[in-house]
Design an enzyme around this catalytic site. Sequence first.
Site, mmCIF file in Angstrom:
data_model
loop_
_atom_site.group_PDB
_atom_site.id
_atom_site.type_symbol
_atom_site.label_atom_id
_atom_site.label_comp_id
_atom_site.label_asym_id
_atom_site.label_seq_id
_atom_site.Cartn_x
_atom_site.Cartn_y
_atom_site.Cartn_z
ATOM 1 N N ASP A 285 7.686 -11.749 -4.006
ATOM 2 C CA ASP A 285 8.797 -10.668 -4.216
ATOM 3 C C ASP A 285 8.032 -9.328 -4.198
ATOM 4 O O ASP A 285 8.331 -8.598 -3.311
ATOM 5 C CB ASP A 285 9.813 -10.713 -5.376
ATOM 6 C CG ASP A 285 9.273 -11.017 -6.651
ATOM 7 O OD1 ASP A 285 7.855 -11.087 -6.733
ATOM 8 O OD2 ASP A 285 9.771 -11.032 -7.549
ATOM 9 N N THR B 90 -2.491 -8.444 -6.808
ATOM 10 C CA THR B 90 -1.253 -8.437 -5.822
ATOM 11 C C THR B 90 -0.659 -7.127 -5.716
ATOM 12 O O THR B 90 -0.333 -6.471 -4.852
ATOM 13 C CB THR B 90 -0.603 -9.758 -5.776
ATOM 14 O OG1 THR B 90 -1.500 -10.893 -5.458
ATOM 15 C CG2 THR B 90 0.358 -9.752 -4.380
ATOM 16 N N ASP C 150 -4.858 -7.481 0.025
ATOM 17 C CA ASP C 150 -4.638 -7.033 -1.374
ATOM 18 C C ASP C 150 -5.695 -7.000 -2.281
ATOM 19 O O ASP C 150 -5.696 -6.262 -3.147
ATOM 20 C CB ASP C 150 -3.297 -7.478 -1.877
ATOM 21 C CG ASP C 150 -3.197 -9.053 -2.139
ATOM 22 O OD1 ASP C 150 -4.227 -9.667 -1.417
ATOM 23 O OD2 ASP C 150 -2.492 -9.370 -2.921
#
Length: 526
Positions: free
Chosen positions: A163, A81, A333
């Site tokens: 995040d 990711t 991703d």
Amino acid sequence: MSKSRFTRRFFATTLAALSLTAFVFAAPPSKPKLVLAIVIDQFRYDYLLRFRADYHFGFARLLERGAVFTDAHYIHAATVTAVGHSTFLSGATPSVSGIIGNEWYDRQSGHAVTSVSDESTKLVGGIAGRTGSSPRRLLVSTVGDELKIQHPDSKVIGISIKDRSAILPAGHMSDGAYWYDNDANAWVTSSYYHDRLPDWAQKLNNEHPFSRYLGAKWLPIDAKNDSAEPFCTMVAGTEVRFCGSLEATPWGNDMIEEFAERALEGEKLGQHTSTDVLAVSFSSNDYVGHALGPDDPAVRDISIRTDRLLGKLFDAVDHFVGSGNTLVVLTADHGVAPVPEVNEARKMPGGRLDGAAISQAISDALVKRFGAGKWLLPSPAPVLYLNLDLIRAGKLDPSEVEQAAAEAALQQPHIVRAYTRHQLLNGAVQNDEISRAVSVGFFGPRSGDVFLLQEPYYLFDASGTSHGTPYDYDNHVPVIFFGPGIKSGHYARRIAVNDIAPTIAAILSVEQPSGSVGRILSEILE
Ligand SMILES: [Zn+2]
């Protein structure tokens, strides 16, 4: 035709073409008011093909009217990711960006760090006093950074449940990155960006959006009524699979889309003098995919729901920004491997590896050769960090210890390659695409000392499935551009995801991001 006549005609035609080209360059299409940069977390390219008949909204719009790259790949080995998200709008490889994984062993502090963890920041909007996150470990600029350097009034916003997925595409100069804190059930940011949430974000938190989903059932999208068997429920301990956290359901994506709509309105995106950037990463596909694998009906289901949700987001963007003013760029991703047990049942190769046992075997081999000691630092397979203090104390040659660890690793079943730090630094590796992927994934100050590669379809996980290898099922992803100035069509030439960032920079007439290794996809530009 005589040669001279042919030559004259040839030059006349060429001159006409050149003047036409000059005209095209003299009047470039007007710049988009907004760049909507979308990542679907864990979405293989083949999900566009396998579920195509069920897409009628967002994906359908992109596939029918966008520039669709059918053979786009990540060129780094660690298809995870953080690396995918840092590549997306920087065009950089980990060897330059410094983002080598989701987390890694930090030799300075002696413990693991994440790609965005930052002790100097505080979480804002969630539980008071918690440590926040920032883009400080990203060493390069993003498209948003270059845009804001040239046009300070441009706004750049990043949104995701994770995040790292909100922060890394948005870059250093972002006006805000927002993610979801499960412990607080609230949208949060960090003191790197703001000391308090903007009013529009706080207002949404005050509405407690998560409370809508308490006790909800995730029913198949084509269920006739709610007596159908759900994929999972938000009530623990029922007969049916417990969904777990909200993020592991399609409602996680719904919440991201809702937050994106509020950001569009609250930040007046697409209504500034220069272009704004809204980077949105849909995380829930990844949680569902890890648990169940690409062949499970729930993955088809959440893919269809993602199509609908993208349609909703595109409608909202058209409402706020005006139709035809937005450049949409969509990718994923990383992909994902099939569940080994599913693969086995269809007579395909693969299986599960015990990372702890492999590390132990390597450790034992090092003890046997170099004497007692904790030779490996805590880092999960497939990356080994050697204990440099022990190597120094024993006056050993680090490359010799690396080599010994690599040789021990290669004794383990299904480990087919082991790259050492010294081999990578000296270019002394097998000359193929996989070695190149490992090499561009290596960043000396942060990377480990030995990298193991397993055979295709083998996982270091005890259940479910995962990604993170340089094999096609992990690195082949969608890349689609759609909007003003983009020539629609399907493009079969192999491209790198790293090509996205320089292409957007070219469209926006700003400098290329500082670590970009991609090329401008000029074939899609009108
Ligand atoms: Zn991911």
